[in-house]
Design a protein around this motif. Structure first.
Motif, short mmCIF file in Angstrom:
data_model
loop_
_atom_site.label_atom_id
_atom_site.label_comp_id
_atom_site.label_asym_id
_atom_site.label_seq_id
_atom_site.Cartn_x
_atom_site.Cartn_y
_atom_site.Cartn_z
N PRO A 73 4.06 -16.91 12.70
CA PRO A 73 3.17 -17.38 13.69
C PRO A 73 1.92 -16.67 13.88
N PRO A 74 1.15 -17.40 14.71
CA PRO A 74 -0.41 -17.01 14.77
C PRO A 74 -0.73 -15.32 14.92
N HIS A 75 0.24 -14.92 15.71
CA HIS A 75 -0.09 -13.48 16.30
C HIS A 75 0.36 -12.72 15.29
N ARG A 76 1.22 -13.18 14.19
CA ARG A 76 1.61 -12.32 13.18
C ARG A 76 1.11 -12.55 11.66
N VAL A 77 0.24 -13.19 11.57
CA VAL A 77 -0.49 -13.71 10.39
C VAL A 77 -1.37 -12.25 10.21
N ASN A 78 -1.13 -11.99 9.04
CA ASN A 78 -2.07 -10.74 8.49
C ASN A 78 -3.31 -11.26 8.10
N GLN A 122 -19.09 -22.25 18.03
CA GLN A 122 -18.92 -21.16 18.80
C GLN A 122 -17.38 -20.94 19.03
N ILE A 123 -17.18 -19.53 19.40
CA ILE A 123 -15.79 -18.94 19.66
C ILE A 123 -15.98 -18.28 20.86
N ILE A 124 -14.79 -18.15 21.62
CA ILE A 124 -14.36 -17.36 22.69
C ILE A 124 -13.09 -16.59 22.23
N ASP A 125 -13.07 -15.42 22.17
CA ASP A 125 -11.87 -14.83 21.66
C ASP A 125 -11.18 -14.13 22.89
N TYR A 126 -9.80 -14.99 23.22
CA TYR A 126 -8.82 -14.17 24.02
C TYR A 126 -7.65 -13.46 23.37
N THR A 127 -7.77 -13.59 22.16
CA THR A 127 -6.57 -12.79 21.49
C THR A 127 -6.48 -11.35 21.95
N TRP A 128 -5.46 -10.69 21.69
CA TRP A 128 -5.17 -9.23 21.94
C TRP A 128 -4.19 -8.58 20.80
N GLY A 129 -4.57 -7.41 20.38
CA GLY A 129 -3.58 -6.48 19.89
C GLY A 129 -3.42 -7.08 18.35
N ARG A 130 -4.42 -7.71 17.86
CA ARG A 130 -4.54 -8.12 16.33
C ARG A 130 -5.48 -7.40 15.61
N LYS A 131 -5.39 -6.90 14.53
CA LYS A 131 -6.16 -6.00 13.40
C LYS A 131 -7.60 -6.75 13.27
N SER A 132 -8.59 -6.47 14.39
CA SER A 132 -9.68 -7.53 14.20
C SER A 132 -10.89 -6.91 13.40
N ALA A 191 -18.66 -27.49 18.75
CA ALA A 191 -17.73 -27.39 19.79
C ALA A 191 -17.44 -25.83 20.12
N VAL A 192 -17.00 -25.53 21.42
CA VAL A 192 -16.63 -24.14 21.44
C VAL A 192 -15.03 -23.70 21.48
N TYR A 193 -14.72 -23.29 20.48
CA TYR A 193 -13.24 -22.82 20.33
C TYR A 193 -12.86 -21.59 20.90
N ALA A 194 -11.81 -21.71 21.71
CA ALA A 194 -11.27 -20.75 22.42
C ALA A 194 -10.17 -20.39 21.66
N ALA A 195 -9.87 -19.03 21.03
CA ALA A 195 -8.60 -18.46 20.32
C ALA A 195 -7.72 -17.52 21.24
N MET A 246 -5.15 -21.08 17.96
CA MET A 246 -4.39 -19.75 18.04
C MET A 246 -4.88 -18.70 16.97
N THR A 247 -5.53 -19.39 15.84
CA THR A 247 -5.59 -18.60 14.71
C THR A 247 -7.15 -18.54 14.20
N GLY A 248 -8.33 -18.82 15.16
CA GLY A 248 -9.53 -18.67 14.70
C GLY A 248 -10.00 -17.12 14.66
N MET A 249 -9.56 -16.68 15.48
CA MET A 249 -9.77 -14.99 15.58
C MET A 249 -8.40 -14.21 15.26
N PRO A 250 -8.80 -13.23 14.71
CA PRO A 250 -9.96 -12.52 13.98
C PRO A 250 -10.51 -13.24 12.74
N GLU A 251 -9.76 -13.99 12.02
CA GLU A 251 -10.27 -14.61 10.84
C GLU A 251 -11.72 -14.86 10.47
#
Ligand code: HPA
Length: 245
Positions: free
Chosen positions: A58-63, A102-112, A154-158, A183-188
């Motif tokens: 899942p997106p939050h577990r991608v390394n 562009q990107i706005i990052d709303y993810t949390w807890g990922r190794k970024s 376009a502005v991508y919200a992660a 869900m995967t654009g950041m922190p990639e």
């Protein structure tokens, strides 16, 4: 060599002439799967399935760190991310292909970041323009050559996922200025920038975002599959043209 990170709906590239698969280890752990080396329209390409080849991560577990480090080790000189999104802006309906700017990052807890040690001087990257301008132009030109319509910018919200958003969250993202949500654009994207690898994305609208248009009463997963199957055919054609150019 170009790298392609494929997301939902793109776990393999049919037109890739396979050369070898390589399981790589990195100081950050294991990537989502083996790197698949091959040739696309006679150009060397490496492909990585972001969610694993069986689509189990899942997106939050991608390394993300391991994925980006593995591509860095493979000495790729550009990365194109293919990822499905929900459309927030009214014209971004299912099936639309977009090259976000562009990107706005709303993810949390990922190794970024790769710069997480207190033993090295603090590193800040410039991220004003999160996507590489030249690579974006290359994708857009390939789209034009392939006769496929790609929306430029376009502005991508992660978001964190793996759940989809509430209707109120989508309203908030829109007020923030987001046009689409994934869900995967950041922190990639940020990790690619840290490694100095030009990075850009092709986003595929799988569904209207929660509460919008045909998703007003909820998101229909069956239609997402149908939309992605058709749209990924167009993405593959664009990728073929990128390699031909
Ligand atoms: N929200 C977040 N990520 C997504 C969506 C969505 O509606 N559709 C595809 N990926």
């Amino acid at each position: 060599m170009l790298a392609i990170i494929g997301g939902s709906g793109l776990t393999q590239l049919a037109s890739l002439d396979l050369i070898r698969r390589e399981v790589v280890r990195t100081p950050y752990g294991e990537p989502s799967g083996a790197l698949t080396f091959g040739r696309l329209c006679n150009r060397p390409v490496v492909f990585l399935a972001r969610h694993g080849y069986g689509h189990t991560i899942p997106p939050h577990r991608v390394n993300y760190q391991a994925n980006l480090w593995a591509l860095h080790q493979a000495k790729v000189d550009a990365i194109i991310s293919v990822a499905s999104v929900g459309g927030i802006r009214a014209d971004l309906c299912p099936g639309t292909l977009i090259v976000p700017d562009q990107i706005i990052d709303y993810t949390w807890g990922r190794k970024s970041t790769f710069h997480d040690s207190s033993e090295e001087p603090v590193v800040h990257i410039d991220f004003t323009e999160p996507y590489d301008a030249a690579l974006r132009r290359r994708i857009l030109a390939a789209g034009a050559a392939a006769g496929e319509t790609l929306i430029d910018g376009a502005v991508y919200a992660a978001t964190q996922g793996p759940r989809l958003e509430t209707a109120a969250e989508i309203n908030r993202l829109e007020r923030d200025g987001a046009d689409l949500v994934g869900m995967t654009g950041m922190p990639e994207a940020a990790l690619a920038r840290e490694l100095g690898i030009p990075y850009a994305a092709i986003n595929v609208v799988a569904n209207f975002a929660a509460g919008r248009a045909s998703s007003a009463g909820g998101i229909c997963f069956d239609s997402i599959d149908v939309v992605l199957r058709e749209a990924m055919g167009r993405v593959r054609r664009v990728l073929d043209h990128i390699c031909e150019a």
